[in-house]
Design a protein around this motif. Structure first.
Motif, mmCIF file in Angstrom:
data_model
loop_
_atom_site.group_PDB
_atom_site.id
_atom_site.type_symbol
_atom_site.label_atom_id
_atom_site.label_comp_id
_atom_site.label_asym_id
_atom_site.label_seq_id
_atom_site.Cartn_x
_atom_site.Cartn_y
_atom_site.Cartn_z
ATOM 1 N N SER A 137 -9.165 7.987 5.738
ATOM 2 C CA SER A 137 -8.265 7.103 4.993
ATOM 3 C C SER A 137 -6.801 7.449 5.230
ATOM 4 O O SER A 137 -5.921 6.601 5.093
ATOM 5 C CB SER A 137 -8.575 7.177 3.498
ATOM 6 O OG SER A 137 -9.884 6.727 3.241
ATOM 7 N N ALA A 138 -6.548 8.708 5.565
ATOM 8 C CA ALA A 138 -5.173 9.156 5.830
ATOM 9 C C ALA A 138 -4.829 9.064 7.310
ATOM 10 O O ALA A 138 -3.898 9.720 7.779
ATOM 11 C CB ALA A 138 -4.998 10.593 5.344
ATOM 12 N N LYS A 139 -5.554 8.231 8.058
ATOM 13 C CA LYS A 139 -5.317 8.033 9.494
ATOM 14 C C LYS A 139 -5.348 9.358 10.249
ATOM 15 O O LYS A 139 -4.576 9.580 11.187
ATOM 16 C CB LYS A 139 -3.991 7.312 9.719
ATOM 17 C CG LYS A 139 -3.929 5.942 9.074
ATOM 18 C CD LYS A 139 -2.591 5.272 9.293
ATOM 19 C CE LYS A 139 -2.545 3.910 8.616
ATOM 20 N NZ LYS A 139 -1.231 3.242 8.789
ATOM 21 N N LYS A 140 -6.227 10.239 9.805
ATOM 22 C CA LYS A 140 -6.454 11.559 10.408
ATOM 23 C C LYS A 140 -5.263 12.500 10.265
ATOM 24 O O LYS A 140 -5.245 13.573 10.867
ATOM 25 C CB LYS A 140 -6.854 11.429 11.881
ATOM 26 C CG LYS A 140 -8.163 10.674 12.069
ATOM 27 C CD LYS A 140 -8.641 10.705 13.512
ATOM 28 C CE LYS A 140 -9.984 9.997 13.648
ATOM 29 N NZ LYS A 140 -10.506 10.046 15.025
ATOM 30 N N MET A 141 -4.285 12.116 9.442
ATOM 31 C CA MET A 141 -3.129 12.986 9.208
ATOM 32 C C MET A 141 -3.406 13.919 8.030
ATOM 33 O O MET A 141 -2.554 14.099 7.155
ATOM 34 C CB MET A 141 -1.877 12.145 8.959
ATOM 35 C CG MET A 141 -1.377 11.447 10.194
ATOM 36 S SD MET A 141 -0.859 12.644 11.450
ATOM 37 C CE MET A 141 -0.994 11.684 12.943
ATOM 38 N N VAL A 157 -3.050 19.487 3.519
ATOM 39 C CA VAL A 157 -1.719 19.060 3.946
ATOM 40 C C VAL A 157 -1.911 17.693 4.589
ATOM 41 O O VAL A 157 -2.681 17.548 5.544
ATOM 42 C CB VAL A 157 -1.104 20.069 4.929
ATOM 43 C CG1 VAL A 157 0.267 19.600 5.381
ATOM 44 C CG2 VAL A 157 -1.006 21.455 4.295
ATOM 45 N N ILE A 158 -1.229 16.682 4.030
ATOM 46 C CA ILE A 158 -1.452 15.301 4.458
ATOM 47 C C ILE A 158 -0.119 14.660 4.826
ATOM 48 O O ILE A 158 0.843 14.741 4.058
ATOM 49 C CB ILE A 158 -2.126 14.474 3.350
ATOM 50 C CG1 ILE A 158 -3.362 15.215 2.797
ATOM 51 C CG2 ILE A 158 -2.535 13.108 3.879
ATOM 52 C CD1 ILE A 158 -3.981 14.554 1.583
ATOM 53 N N GLY A 159 -0.069 14.048 5.987
ATOM 54 C CA GLY A 159 1.139 13.365 6.426
ATOM 55 C C GLY A 159 1.105 11.887 6.055
ATOM 56 O O GLY A 159 0.096 11.208 6.265
ATOM 57 N N TRP A 160 2.218 11.389 5.485
ATOM 58 C CA TRP A 160 2.319 9.992 5.060
ATOM 59 C C TRP A 160 3.633 9.395 5.578
ATOM 60 O O TRP A 160 4.600 10.115 5.816
ATOM 61 C CB TRP A 160 2.305 9.888 3.532
ATOM 62 C CG TRP A 160 1.071 10.400 2.871
ATOM 63 C CD1 TRP A 160 0.885 11.626 2.299
ATOM 64 C CD2 TRP A 160 -0.169 9.701 2.709
ATOM 65 N NE1 TRP A 160 -0.379 11.741 1.788
ATOM 66 C CE2 TRP A 160 -1.063 10.574 2.020
ATOM 67 C CE3 TRP A 160 -0.613 8.424 3.070
ATOM 68 C CZ2 TRP A 160 -2.361 10.209 1.701
ATOM 69 C CZ3 TRP A 160 -1.924 8.055 2.751
ATOM 70 C CH2 TRP A 160 -2.774 8.939 2.072
ATOM 71 N N GLU A 161 3.667 8.060 5.652
ATOM 72 C CA GLU A 161 4.907 7.365 5.999
ATOM 73 C C GLU A 161 5.914 7.455 4.858
ATOM 74 O O GLU A 161 7.119 7.461 5.072
ATOM 75 C CB GLU A 161 4.625 5.902 6.338
ATOM 76 C CG GLU A 161 3.976 5.686 7.695
ATOM 77 C CD GLU A 161 4.880 6.142 8.825
ATOM 78 O OE1 GLU A 161 6.103 5.889 8.760
ATOM 79 O OE2 GLU A 161 4.369 6.759 9.777
ATOM 80 N N SER A 162 5.404 7.527 3.625
ATOM 81 C CA SER A 162 6.258 7.603 2.446
ATOM 82 C C SER A 162 5.403 8.014 1.256
ATOM 83 O O SER A 162 4.162 7.984 1.328
ATOM 84 C CB SER A 162 6.914 6.243 2.160
ATOM 85 O OG SER A 162 5.915 5.289 1.826
ATOM 86 N N VAL A 163 6.055 8.383 0.144
ATOM 87 C CA VAL A 163 5.319 8.663 -1.087
ATOM 88 C C VAL A 163 4.591 7.405 -1.539
ATOM 89 O O VAL A 163 3.439 7.456 -1.995
ATOM 90 C CB VAL A 163 6.279 9.162 -2.188
ATOM 91 C CG1 VAL A 163 5.535 9.315 -3.516
ATOM 92 C CG2 VAL A 163 6.930 10.485 -1.780
ATOM 93 N N HIS A 166 1.290 6.913 0.120
ATOM 94 C CA HIS A 166 0.263 7.764 -0.467
ATOM 95 C C HIS A 166 -0.267 7.149 -1.762
ATOM 96 O O HIS A 166 -1.484 7.042 -1.971
ATOM 97 C CB HIS A 166 0.825 9.161 -0.740
ATOM 98 C CG HIS A 166 -0.089 10.020 -1.534
ATOM 99 N ND1 HIS A 166 0.372 10.940 -2.455
ATOM 100 C CD2 HIS A 166 -1.447 10.099 -1.595
ATOM 101 C CE1 HIS A 166 -0.654 11.545 -3.017
ATOM 102 N NE2 HIS A 166 -1.754 11.057 -2.516
ATOM 103 N N LEU A 167 0.640 6.724 -2.632
ATOM 104 C CA LEU A 167 0.223 6.161 -3.922
ATOM 105 C C LEU A 167 -0.591 4.892 -3.731
ATOM 106 O O LEU A 167 -1.538 4.627 -4.483
ATOM 107 C CB LEU A 167 1.464 5.891 -4.784
ATOM 108 C CG LEU A 167 2.291 7.125 -5.156
ATOM 109 C CD1 LEU A 167 3.509 6.727 -5.975
ATOM 110 C CD2 LEU A 167 1.440 8.153 -5.913
ATOM 111 N N GLU A 168 -0.250 4.108 -2.722
ATOM 112 C CA GLU A 168 -1.019 2.906 -2.429
ATOM 113 C C GLU A 168 -2.407 3.257 -1.902
ATOM 114 O O GLU A 168 -3.413 2.634 -2.275
ATOM 115 C CB GLU A 168 -0.272 2.049 -1.408
ATOM 116 C CG GLU A 168 -0.991 0.773 -1.024
ATOM 117 C CD GLU A 168 -0.247 -0.034 0.015
ATOM 118 O OE1 GLU A 168 -0.835 -0.980 0.558
ATOM 119 O OE2 GLU A 168 0.924 0.286 0.291
#
Length: 210
Positions: A137-141, A157-163, A166-168
């Motif tokens: 779900s986290a695009k393997k990040m 440890v999870i990489g996101w485009e923005s907070v 993540h909330l979405e």
């Protein structure tokens, strides 16, 4: 066999560091001369509370880090770090479960830092399986692993485009049952977001001046 190990420090960040991360450069320059360290280090302030800081430092192995701690340069290194720290903080070492280097995750615009404790050691395999589901779900990040100090204490440890991204993501219907199950298996010890800066940076100074 040498196994790459990530050192994670969560600490009180001084006002000087909050204003200018480059105050860490003298310490990082000294650290870069240590055998087995993988530069750059990744430095960040917590988005929710900028008085909390993070350092992610990768080593060729835990043995290299232990040798660095015992080296004569360790004392001067601690002195150089003092202007950036308001507290020594907590230090952890993790061998992450991943099919790519952790730098790929740390270089994302926002990094989620989650620390959990297993409510029972027998839950380890099930918790790991849930983390693997979340990874898709986290695009393997997403990377996870137990701390070497306590195998019942696990980092994600999870990489996101923005907070907001993540909330979405956590509202997706397919994640509700796994997340509810995870809550029955672990206690959350620390959860936050940060934007990490690689230091020392190669080439020009970035747009924020460090």
């Amino acid at each position: 066999m040498s196994i790459p190990t990530t050192e994670i420090i969560i600490f009180g960040a001084s006002e000087a560091l909050r204003n200018d991360k480059s105050i860490l450069l003298p310490a990082l320059d000294l650290l870069s001369q240590v055998d087995g360290v993988q530069m750059p280090a990744y430095i960040g302030l917590q988005i929710e509370d900028p008085a909390i800081g993070y350092v992610f430092l990768n080593w060729d192995s835990r043995e290299h880090h232990e040798a660095a701690m015992a080296a004569p340069s360790h004392g001067p290194l601690r002195e150089l770090l003092k202007p950036a720290f308001t507290s020594p903080g907590k230090k952890y070492h993790v061998i992450f479960n991943s099919d790519h280097p952790i730098q790929v995750v740390l270089q994302q615009p926002v990094t989620e830092v989650l620390l959990v404790t297993l409510k029972d050691p027998s839950y380890r395999a099930e918790v790991s399986d849930l983390f693997i589901k979340f990874k898709e779900s986290a695009k393997k990040m997403l990377m996870f692993g137990p701390t070497l100090e306590d195998e019942n204490l696990m980092f994600l440890v999870i990489g996101w485009e923005s907070v907001e991204a993540h909330l979405e993501a956590v509202t997706r219907p397919e994640l509700q049952a796994p997340m509810e199950r995870l809550r029955t298996l672990v206690n959350r010890e620390h959860v936050s977001h940060t934007t990490l800066t690689p230091l020392p940076m190669k080439g020009a100074v970035d747009s924020e001046g460090y």
